[in-house]
Design a protein around this motif. Structure first.
Motif, mmCIF file in Angstrom:
data_model
loop_
_atom_site.group_PDB
_atom_site.id
_atom_site.type_symbol
_atom_site.label_atom_id
_atom_site.label_comp_id
_atom_site.label_asym_id
_atom_site.label_seq_id
_atom_site.Cartn_x
_atom_site.Cartn_y
_atom_site.Cartn_z
ATOM 1 N N ASP A 132 0.893 -1.159 0.000
ATOM 2 C CA ASP A 132 0.000 0.000 0.000
ATOM 3 C C ASP A 132 0.931 1.207 0.000
ATOM 4 O OD1 ASP A 132 -1.390 2.277 0.833
ATOM 5 O OD2 ASP A 132 -2.915 1.067 1.829
ATOM 6 N N PHE A 133 0.964 1.933 -1.112
ATOM 7 C CA PHE A 133 1.951 3.010 -1.245
ATOM 8 C C PHE A 133 1.569 4.270 -0.477
ATOM 9 C CE2 PHE A 133 2.999 0.215 -4.766
ATOM 10 C CZ PHE A 133 4.368 0.112 -4.600
ATOM 11 N N THR A 134 0.363 4.315 0.057
ATOM 12 C CA THR A 134 -0.035 5.455 0.883
ATOM 13 C C THR A 134 0.465 5.294 2.304
ATOM 14 O OG1 THR A 134 -2.038 5.561 -0.442
ATOM 15 C CG2 THR A 134 -1.999 6.871 1.578
ATOM 16 N N THR A 135 0.360 4.067 2.825
ATOM 17 C CA THR A 135 0.705 3.838 4.228
ATOM 18 C C THR A 135 2.065 3.164 4.406
ATOM 19 O OG1 THR A 135 -0.302 1.637 4.219
ATOM 20 C CG2 THR A 135 -1.732 3.528 4.783
ATOM 21 N N GLY A 136 2.608 2.603 3.326
ATOM 22 C CA GLY A 136 3.850 1.838 3.447
ATOM 23 C C GLY A 136 3.613 0.397 3.858
ATOM 24 N N ALA A 137 2.354 -0.006 3.974
ATOM 25 C CA ALA A 137 2.036 -1.365 4.444
ATOM 26 C C ALA A 137 2.440 -2.424 3.427
ATOM 27 C CB ALA A 137 0.545 -1.481 4.732
ATOM 28 N N LEU A 138 2.833 -3.585 3.951
ATOM 29 C CA LEU A 138 3.078 -4.780 3.133
ATOM 30 C C LEU A 138 1.981 -5.776 3.498
ATOM 31 C CD1 LEU A 138 4.933 -6.522 1.262
ATOM 32 C CD2 LEU A 138 6.062 -7.307 3.353
ATOM 33 N N ILE A 139 1.224 -6.222 2.502
ATOM 34 C CA ILE A 139 0.075 -7.099 2.769
ATOM 35 C C ILE A 139 0.114 -8.301 1.831
ATOM 36 C CG2 ILE A 139 -1.429 -5.214 3.557
ATOM 37 C CD1 ILE A 139 -2.646 -5.181 0.714
ATOM 38 N N PRO A 140 -0.619 -9.381 2.179
ATOM 39 C CA PRO A 140 -0.781 -10.467 1.218
ATOM 40 C C PRO A 140 -1.498 -9.920 -0.014
ATOM 41 C CG PRO A 140 -1.449 -11.158 3.422
ATOM 42 C CD PRO A 140 -1.261 -9.666 3.480
ATOM 43 N N ASN A 141 -1.067 -10.321 -1.188
ATOM 44 C CA ASN A 141 -1.683 -9.827 -2.417
ATOM 45 C C ASN A 141 -3.143 -10.299 -2.484
ATOM 46 O OD1 ASN A 141 -2.498 -9.231 -5.006
ATOM 47 N ND2 ASN A 141 -0.528 -9.767 -5.919
ATOM 48 N N PRO A 142 -4.113 -9.361 -2.507
ATOM 49 C CA PRO A 142 -5.533 -9.750 -2.507
ATOM 50 C C PRO A 142 -5.904 -10.582 -3.736
ATOM 51 C CG PRO A 142 -5.284 -7.380 -2.128
ATOM 52 C CD PRO A 142 -3.938 -7.900 -2.518
ATOM 53 N N ALA A 143 -5.105 -10.491 -4.799
ATOM 54 C CA ALA A 143 -5.402 -11.247 -6.015
ATOM 55 C C ALA A 143 -4.804 -12.652 -5.981
ATOM 56 C CB ALA A 143 -4.869 -10.493 -7.234
ATOM 57 N N ALA A 144 -4.029 -12.958 -4.940
ATOM 58 C CA ALA A 144 -3.378 -14.278 -4.858
ATOM 59 C C ALA A 144 -4.364 -15.333 -4.369
ATOM 60 C CB ALA A 144 -2.183 -14.193 -3.906
ATOM 61 N N SER A 145 -4.022 -16.607 -4.581
ATOM 62 C CA SER A 145 -4.871 -17.692 -4.081
ATOM 63 C C SER A 145 -4.901 -17.648 -2.555
ATOM 64 C CB SER A 145 -4.307 -19.035 -4.543
ATOM 65 O OG SER A 145 -3.076 -19.284 -3.881
ATOM 66 N N ASP A 146 -5.894 -18.291 -1.960
ATOM 67 C CA ASP A 146 -5.990 -18.307 -0.501
ATOM 68 C C ASP A 146 -4.723 -18.886 0.116
ATOM 69 O OD1 ASP A 146 -8.446 -17.195 -0.655
ATOM 70 O OD2 ASP A 146 -9.581 -19.008 -0.138
ATOM 71 N N ALA A 147 -4.243 -19.983 -0.483
ATOM 72 C CA ALA A 147 -3.045 -20.642 0.066
ATOM 73 C C ALA A 147 -1.845 -19.692 0.026
ATOM 74 C CB ALA A 147 -2.744 -21.915 -0.718
ATOM 75 N N ASN A 148 -1.688 -18.988 -1.091
ATOM 76 C CA ASN A 148 -0.549 -18.070 -1.201
ATOM 77 C C ASN A 148 -0.704 -16.868 -0.272
ATOM 78 O OD1 ASN A 148 0.641 -19.760 -2.992
ATOM 79 N ND2 ASN A 148 0.283 -18.500 -4.815
ATOM 80 N N GLN A 149 -1.930 -16.417 -0.072
ATOM 81 C CA GLN A 149 -2.148 -15.311 0.874
ATOM 82 C C GLN A 149 -1.806 -15.746 2.295
ATOM 83 O OE1 GLN A 149 -5.503 -12.589 0.614
ATOM 84 N NE2 GLN A 149 -6.071 -13.432 -1.372
ATOM 85 N N GLN A 150 -2.118 -16.991 2.621
ATOM 86 C CA GLN A 150 -1.774 -17.491 3.961
ATOM 87 C C GLN A 150 -0.265 -17.557 4.149
ATOM 88 O OE1 GLN A 150 -3.776 -21.222 4.714
ATOM 89 N NE2 GLN A 150 -5.793 -20.268 4.426
#
Ligand SMILES: [Zn+2]
Length: 197
Positions: A132-150
């Motif tokens: 998230d380039f506004t906050t600097g946050a690193l998050i699981p990619n919302p477009a990734a599979s559930d397994a990859n997000q986990q």
């Protein structure tokens, strides 16, 4: 976490890692309270022998958060060196990473099978993570599979990759990058964050 390519093991590990792994495994199994100390070859610790090769692999950046890494807290055992399941990997090249003190303080001796490592054949940042380039946050990619997000989620948590401090530092480094012109990307921390913007 930036993709990296791992070269062949340094010769000191090619020659001695099997023996050192066995030695550590035997010691720790017989004395569970034993603390890990690097074994030495020619009076120089194994850590000192391999540090330059590890640092070269990441251009001096932490393999997990990509900030610049300084000694002495610099070698991460991906599969923990004191975990009875992984004693035989304490000196194995593929288990060792150049890593900052911040990441090591978060992770310590924790382990999860879902943890991502940056030199895995199929590892690509976008497959698992997003910024998230506004906050600097690193998050699981919302477009990734559930397994990859986990997998992304557990990696972020165990290495503390989305702490308030990390967010702030990523934004600071982005501003540094924007103020300069034509400097090598490797001169900056958090290269994936800076590069994408
Ligand atoms: Zn780090």
């Amino acid at each position: 976490m930036r993709k990296l390519i791992r070269p062949a093991a340094p010769s000191v590990l090619q020659e001695h890692s099997e023996r050192w792994n066995n030695q550590w495994k035997e010691l720790k199994t017989n004395s569970p309270s034993a603390q890990f100390h690097w074994y030495a070859f020619e009076k120089r610790s194994a850590r000192d022998w391999i540090l330059k090769d590890l640092a070269t692999m990441t251009q001096g950046h932490c393999a997990f958060c990509d900030r610049f890494t300084v000694e002495p807290e610099s070698v991460e055992h991906f599969r923990p060196k004191s975990d009875p399941r992984f004693l035989h990997l304490a000196y194995s090249w593929g288990n060792l990473y150049f890593c900052c003190g911040g990441c090591q303080n978060y992770k310590r001796e924790q382990w999860d099978e879902g943890l991502l490592n940056p030199d895995a054949d199929d590892y690509v940042f976008d497959r698992y993570f997003a910024f998230d380039f506004t906050t600097g946050a690193l998050i699981p990619n919302p477009a990734a599979s559930d397994a990859n997000q986990q997998r992304a989620d557990v990696t972020i948590r165990l290495y503390g990759l989305d702490s308030t401090e990390r967010r702030r530092f990523r934004l600071m480094e982005l501003r540094n990058w924007q103020r300069t012109d034509g400097m090598e990307l490797d001169e900056f921390a958090y290269r994936d964050f800076v590069r994408e913007r």
